[in-house]
Write an enzyme that holds these catalytic residues in place. Structure first.
Site, mmCIF file in Angstrom:
data_model
loop_
_atom_site.group_PDB
_atom_site.id
_atom_site.type_symbol
_atom_site.label_atom_id
_atom_site.label_comp_id
_atom_site.label_asym_id
_atom_site.label_seq_id
_atom_site.Cartn_x
_atom_site.Cartn_y
_atom_site.Cartn_z
ATOM 1 N N GLU A 128 0.858 -1.177 0.000
ATOM 2 C CA GLU A 128 0.000 0.000 0.000
ATOM 3 C C GLU A 128 0.904 1.240 0.000
ATOM 4 O O GLU A 128 1.861 1.270 0.757
ATOM 5 C CB GLU A 128 -0.902 0.043 1.229
ATOM 6 C CG GLU A 128 -1.935 1.148 1.121
ATOM 7 C CD GLU A 128 -2.933 1.189 2.281
ATOM 8 O OE1 GLU A 128 -2.783 0.423 3.253
ATOM 9 O OE2 GLU A 128 -3.845 2.009 2.196
ATOM 10 N N GLY A 268 2.875 2.443 10.916
ATOM 11 C CA GLY A 268 2.593 1.623 12.089
ATOM 12 C C GLY A 268 2.467 0.150 11.744
ATOM 13 O O GLY A 268 3.152 -0.698 12.312
ATOM 14 N N MET A 270 0.351 -2.793 8.654
ATOM 15 C CA MET A 270 -0.333 -2.934 7.368
ATOM 16 C C MET A 270 -1.222 -4.169 7.380
ATOM 17 O O MET A 270 -0.792 -5.246 7.790
ATOM 18 C CB MET A 270 0.747 -3.013 6.273
ATOM 19 C CG MET A 270 0.173 -3.171 4.886
ATOM 20 S SD MET A 270 -0.888 -1.747 4.442
ATOM 21 C CE MET A 270 -2.043 -2.577 3.365
ATOM 22 N N GLU A 271 -2.448 -3.975 6.895
ATOM 23 C CA GLU A 271 -3.516 -4.966 7.041
ATOM 24 C C GLU A 271 -3.568 -6.044 5.968
ATOM 25 O O GLU A 271 -4.640 -6.612 5.723
ATOM 26 C CB GLU A 271 -4.851 -4.225 7.055
ATOM 27 C CG GLU A 271 -5.283 -3.591 5.708
ATOM 28 C CD GLU A 271 -4.949 -2.113 5.557
ATOM 29 O OE1 GLU A 271 -4.032 -1.618 6.257
ATOM 30 O OE2 GLU A 271 -5.596 -1.447 4.728
ATOM 31 N N HIS A 304 -6.793 -2.098 15.104
ATOM 32 C CA HIS A 304 -7.010 -1.379 13.844
ATOM 33 C C HIS A 304 -6.763 -2.288 12.637
ATOM 34 O O HIS A 304 -7.614 -2.409 11.755
ATOM 35 C CB HIS A 304 -6.087 -0.159 13.810
ATOM 36 C CG HIS A 304 -6.207 0.661 12.566
ATOM 37 N ND1 HIS A 304 -7.011 1.768 12.500
ATOM 38 C CD2 HIS A 304 -5.623 0.535 11.347
ATOM 39 C CE1 HIS A 304 -6.926 2.284 11.278
ATOM 40 N NE2 HIS A 304 -6.071 1.566 10.569
ATOM 41 N N GLU A 305 -5.616 -2.932 12.622
ATOM 42 C CA GLU A 305 -5.287 -3.769 11.460
ATOM 43 C C GLU A 305 -6.224 -4.958 11.370
ATOM 44 O O GLU A 305 -6.659 -5.341 10.289
ATOM 45 C CB GLU A 305 -3.828 -4.242 11.507
ATOM 46 C CG GLU A 305 -2.785 -3.132 11.646
ATOM 47 C CD GLU A 305 -2.941 -1.993 10.661
ATOM 48 O OE1 GLU A 305 -3.398 -2.229 9.529
ATOM 49 O OE2 GLU A 305 -2.607 -0.838 11.035
ATOM 50 N N HIS A 308 -9.521 -3.986 9.873
ATOM 51 C CA HIS A 308 -9.462 -3.781 8.421
ATOM 52 C C HIS A 308 -9.904 -5.029 7.659
ATOM 53 O O HIS A 308 -10.277 -4.922 6.488
ATOM 54 C CB HIS A 308 -8.034 -3.446 7.985
ATOM 55 C CG HIS A 308 -7.723 -1.979 7.915
ATOM 56 N ND1 HIS A 308 -8.563 -1.056 7.346
ATOM 57 C CD2 HIS A 308 -6.616 -1.289 8.312
ATOM 58 C CE1 HIS A 308 -8.000 0.147 7.403
ATOM 59 N NE2 HIS A 308 -6.829 0.039 7.990
ATOM 60 N N GLU A 327 -10.071 3.927 6.095
ATOM 61 C CA GLU A 327 -9.270 4.400 7.228
ATOM 62 C C GLU A 327 -10.114 5.131 8.277
ATOM 63 O O GLU A 327 -9.995 4.875 9.472
ATOM 64 C CB GLU A 327 -8.107 5.266 6.741
ATOM 65 C CG GLU A 327 -7.071 4.510 5.898
ATOM 66 C CD GLU A 327 -6.475 3.289 6.594
ATOM 67 O OE1 GLU A 327 -6.652 3.114 7.815
ATOM 68 O OE2 GLU A 327 -5.816 2.501 5.886
HETATM 69 N N1 TRP Z 1 -3.196 0.887 5.687
HETATM 70 C C1 TRP Z 1 -2.280 1.050 6.770
HETATM 71 C C2 TRP Z 1 -3.129 1.283 8.014
HETATM 72 O O1 TRP Z 1 -3.674 2.299 8.243
HETATM 73 C C3 TRP Z 1 -1.363 2.184 6.654
HETATM 74 C C4 TRP Z 1 -0.412 2.259 5.517
HETATM 75 C C5 TRP Z 1 -0.550 2.906 4.345
HETATM 76 C C6 TRP Z 1 0.912 1.831 5.515
HETATM 77 N N2 TRP Z 1 0.606 2.893 3.629
HETATM 78 C C7 TRP Z 1 1.513 2.265 4.337
HETATM 79 C C8 TRP Z 1 1.644 1.134 6.435
HETATM 80 C C9 TRP Z 1 2.861 2.039 4.077
HETATM 81 C C10 TRP Z 1 2.976 0.900 6.157
HETATM 82 C C11 TRP Z 1 3.583 1.361 5.014
HETATM 83 O O2 TRP Z 1 -3.394 0.460 8.754
HETATM 84 ZN ZN ZN Z 2 -5.701 1.675 8.570
#
Ligand code: TRP
Ligand code: ZN
Length: 876
Positions: A128, A268, A270-271, A304-305, A308, A327
């Site tokens: 992402e 932080g 990633m889901e 949070h993750e 998702h 988000e």
């Molecule tokens: N989708 C992730 C979250 O909010 C966040 C995210 C977006 C992310 N781009 C990223 C995490 C790049 C790590 C690196 O939970």
């Molecule tokens: Zn998120």
């Protein structure tokens, strides 16, 4: 890295994809120094797409080594491959066809941490928003959903663990000490949710049985020897899984759920479907090395993750403009989880503090954008407080307007209708409009109009008739990113409170008591039959993300601060009183006068802190002064950060002196027993450290903090005491001794070392800049590790004195490091560059120093799109 291409992408230009990809078979061969990827895609032209339209796939820095169409190699004349794009002029007009693409990657050289990279020897991916195109050519957009089958091959010694999304379907040994694994994900997903991890990892395992009886294997993978500190994360995961079943009826859908902790990570966590990848900061914890805030952070991010999986993965986004769809909604869900697991009132205060500290300056400065942006140059720059935190506020307003049951009905409809699809904000709101029968078209403006609206409140009491008239006026400053200033539909929660704290809120025959639905520019409410003038408690629970202008007497606010039955408004009344005082003291300071904080306000704070009937976490929050950045934002122009800091300091000293006895009592470390990270125990520690801070300010004696440091039985106490020494008693021998001791104890623990770097950068003195410069040369500092960079440079950026040195040296040094960082990791460089976002509010000397710095940086030739985008918008 893409540096040349700086096109603007617009929401209004959205078109469905020309080609769909039904299946993706990825074959990834990992070797030292390189990775080979073969992607076999089954494609089909979309309905109604011209039969002569070429196939164009996205890439980013790719090297193509082989290309086959329908099983036969393509002659070089049949396609064009650049690092950014693969174009094949002629592909079948109808029916499915197969494309096989081989690329060669260099994960070890990937310092941008997007795509496939290696962190401490572990191969991992981050896709992402647009990282998949750094692995293979693909229609890398969230509305292309495919089924993935992934084969990973590596040396068994180097990577005994091979992971990807979904379920493991095959694994085995190969010649030369190599082995392979095949993973299949039964749910169609966009490319940004793809993940792969390979390395020498240790697993902490557990199981979870879902409400309908599915057995799920849970695994948390960490570097060798570090699985024990993942226990709390595992516990938080299981609590999240139960909560989502109970609160939203959402069950987990695969047989496996894996989490991997990685040291070098851009955000932080990633889901990725069935394989969440985390910054190790949000997985690893033990009482000796993690603070209570770290525990709370892990709980939130794990939840949070996990959430998702339904809001983001099962239902994803049609395009990146809809980012808030996943988000904002998922932040709302994690906030609700925390409220249910901990304390609702305390969680709300924390969320609003975060919103006003991070989102308000964004929404009121040059980086302003709507919750759903209408254009972007670099999507990674839109993972912002506006999309996340204001996005969550919008979902919360919807829940407040509709009420709990109608909100749940709308969520159920949304899940039912859009499962397996890539949806839009209109789809989301439509589900609620349908189930509630309400017209949400005015509400929808919240997604498209940028800026923080003002809500002005006027009161008039007519004593003879006992009638209180309340006028609510909403307005949005002109020029809010050119996105319109029409009135919003907002819920305003309120109550009437008697001077002794009784709730006098009248019943509302046509709606919920204490809820006003504001839709017009001006709304008038009348309350008749009152025996005496009540105190108005308005915008309870911060029911709408607005700047409140309520000209309320100090006497009324003192009543609310001491007695409002709504805990949030009780906190806000106190916080506003103190905020006004800090603005007044700042003004006096600049005029060269001395002034003291109002004794009644200090007394209310001290009484609240000492009130045993209240939960300790709330009492600690009552002692927190409004952040200096918040005072700066509310002053809004000609800001002198040093004067604000001096005002805060003098208030702290005065409050400390006024409450000496209370603070001495409260500062005694909470009773020793076995450490527990639960919210109650954490609240008690927070209260005692806040008291220790005031005590230290009042007496100017570093003894109590130094002793607390030495005696500390957990990191919260140790770090809290060290923070007081560094914030208040630097430079001093006691402070240096404690910092050296801290380093000696924890130098092998990367996460604790981040705290050590961050704390030194935050010491509010001009000389701190020299310290930070020296620390960038420290053997344990590296621009390649985002956590370390955020600790040291991010710490400097929030230091009101060192960053904002009037001679501009702080800005220049910072910009110089941004330029170096940009060459390694543009995403992190761009994020750190947002530290300049409020520069136009500064007094003239600092303002021109920032201006010169921004212009000098912008004049550099080789900036990434990411950094350039932030700098240009900031400068404009
Ligand atoms: N989708 C992730 C979250 O909010 C966040 C995210 C977006 C992310 N781009 C990223 C995490 C790049 C790590 C690196 O939970
Ligand atoms: Zn998120």
């Amino acid at each position: 890295m893409r540096t040349e291409d700086g096109r603007t992408i617009r929401l209004k230009d959205y078109r469905a994809p020309d080609f769909r990809v039904s299946t993706v078979a990825l074959d990834v061969v990992l070797e030292p120094g390189q990775a080979r990827v073969v992607a076999r895609l089954r494609l089909e032209r979309g309905p109604g797409v011209a039969t002569d339209r070429a196939l164009v796939l996205d890439g980013d820095g790719l090297e193509l080594t082989r290309l086959e169409l329908g099983g036969a190699p393509l002659p070089a004349s049949a396609y064009e491959a650049t690092p950014e794009r693969l174009t094949i002029a002629t592909v079948p007009a109808t029916g499915a066809f197969e494309l096989s693409i081989e690329t060669r990657l260099k994960p070890e050289e990937n310092t941008a941490l997007s795509g496939l990279y290696r962190s401490n020897g572990i191969w991992c991916t981050q896709c992402e928003a647009e990282g998949f195109r750094r692995i293979t050519y693909f229609p890398d957009r969230p509305d292309v959903l495919s089924l993935y089958r992934v084969r990973i091959e590596a040396a068994k010694g180097e990577a005994p663990v091979l992971l990807s999304n979904g379920n493991l379907v095959e694994a085995g040994d190969l010649a030369d000490g190599r082995h392979f694994a095949v993973w299949e994900d039964p749910f169609p997903k966009p490319s940004y949710l793809f993940a792969l991890v390979a390395g020498d990892l240790e697993r902490l395992g557990d199981t979870f049985t879902t409400a309908s009886g599915r057995e799920v294997e849970l695994g948390i993978f960490t570097e060798r020897g570090r699985s024990a500190p993942a226990g709390y994360a595992m516990d938080a995961l299981k609590r999240s899984m139960i909560w989502d079943e109970r609160r939203f009826g959402r069950e987990y859908d695969l047989d496996v759920f894996n989490i991997v902790a990685i040291s070098d990570f851009n955000m932080g966590a990633m889901e990725n479907k069935g394989l969440n990848v985390f910054n190790h900061k949000y997985v690893l914890l033990d009482p000796q090395t993690a603070t209570d805030a770290d525990y709370a952070g892990v709980e939130t991010v794990i939840a949070h993750e996990y959430f998702h999986n339904w809001t983001g993965n099962r239902i994803t986004c049609r395009d990146w403009f809809q980012l808030c769809l996943k988000e904002g909604l998922t932040v709302y869900r994690d906030q609700e989880f925390t409220a249910d697991e901990r304390s609702r009132g305390v969680q709300r205060i924390g969320a609003v503090r975060r919103l006003t500290a991070l989102q308000f300056p964004e929404d009121q400065g040059p980086l302003q954008h709507p919750v759903r942006p209408q254009h972007y140059k670099e999507i990674n720059n839109f993972y912002t407080a506006t999309v996340y935190d204001k996005g969550a506020e919008l979902v919360r307003m919807l829940a407040t307007l509709l009420g709990e049951d109608a909100f749940r009905a709308g969520m159920d409809r949304y899940f039912e209708r859009f499962d397996g699809t890539a949806a839009t904000m209109e789809d989301f709101l439509g589900a609620f409009a349908e189930t509630s029968g309400r017209d949400l078209s005015q509400f929808a403006l919240w997604y498209d109009q940028a800026g923080t609206p003002e809500l002005a409140v006027r009161e008039a009491f007519d004593a003879p008739s006992g009638t209180l008239t309340v006028t609510l006026t909403q307005s949005l400053a002109r020029g809010a990113a050119g996105t319109g200033t029409a009135p919003f539909h907002m819920p305003v929660l309120f109550g009437l409170v008697s001077p002794s704290g009784e709730d006098l809120t009248p019943a509302n025959p046509s709606g919920r008591a204490g809820l006003a639905e504001v839709t017009a520019p001006e709304t008038v409410m009348r309350f008749a039959g009152l025996k005496e003038r009540p105190v108005l408690s308005v915008l309870r629970d911060f029911s709408a993300p607005v700047v409140l202008r309520h000209e309320q007497s100090e006497a009324d606010r003192l009543v609310l601060a001491a007695r409002d039955p709504n805990l949030f408004n009780r906190w806000r009344a106190l916080n506003d009183l103190v905020g006004d005082e800090l603005r007044r003291l700042t003004g006096a300071n600049r005029a060269g006068r001395t002034a003291e904080i109002d004794g009644r306000i200090a007394a209310t704070m001290i009484d609240t802190a000492g009130d045993e009937r209240l939960e300790p976490a709330f009492r600690a929050l009552a002692l927190a002064l409004p952040p200096e950045s918040e005072i700066a934002r509310s002053i809004g122009r000609d800001v002198d950060p040093a004067a604000i800091h001096a005002a805060s300091e003098s208030a702290r000293v005065a409050i400390g002196r006024a409450g000496l006895a209370t603070f001495e009592r409260l500062a005694a470390a909470p009773a020793d027993g076995p450490f527990s990270p639960d919210a109650r125990a954490a609240g008690a520690r927070a209260l005692s450290l806040a008291a220790l801070g005031y005590l230290s300010a009042a007496t100017g004696d570093n003894g109590p903090a130094a002793r607390r440091y030495e005696m500390a039985g957990n990191m919260t106490d140790r770090f809290g005491a060290l923070a007081i020494l560094v914030q208040r008693f630097a430079p001093s021998a006691a402070c240096e001794a404690a910092l050296a001791d801290f380093h000696r104890r924890f130098e092998d623990d990367e996460l604790v070392m981040d705290k050590w770097f961050a704390l030194q950068a935050a010491s509010p003195r001009e000389e701190t800049l020299d310290r930070v410069k020296a620390l960038t040369e420290h053997r344990q500092f590296s621009l390649k590790n985002p956590n370390r960079v955020r600790a040291l440079l991010g710490g400097l950026a929030t230091n009101p004195i060192a960053f904002n040195r009037p001679d501009g040296a702080g800005y220049r040094f910072y910009a110089d490091r941004l330029e170096a960082l940009d060459k390694l990791n543009p995403q992190i460089a761009a994020r750190l560059a947002t530290a300049f976002r409020s520069w136009r509010t500064l007094e003239p000397r600092r303002q021109s120093a920032v201006e010169e710095t921004l212009d000098a940086l912008l004049a550099k030739a080789a900036l990434s799109i990411d950094l350039k985008d932030i700098l240009e918008r900031t400068r404009s």
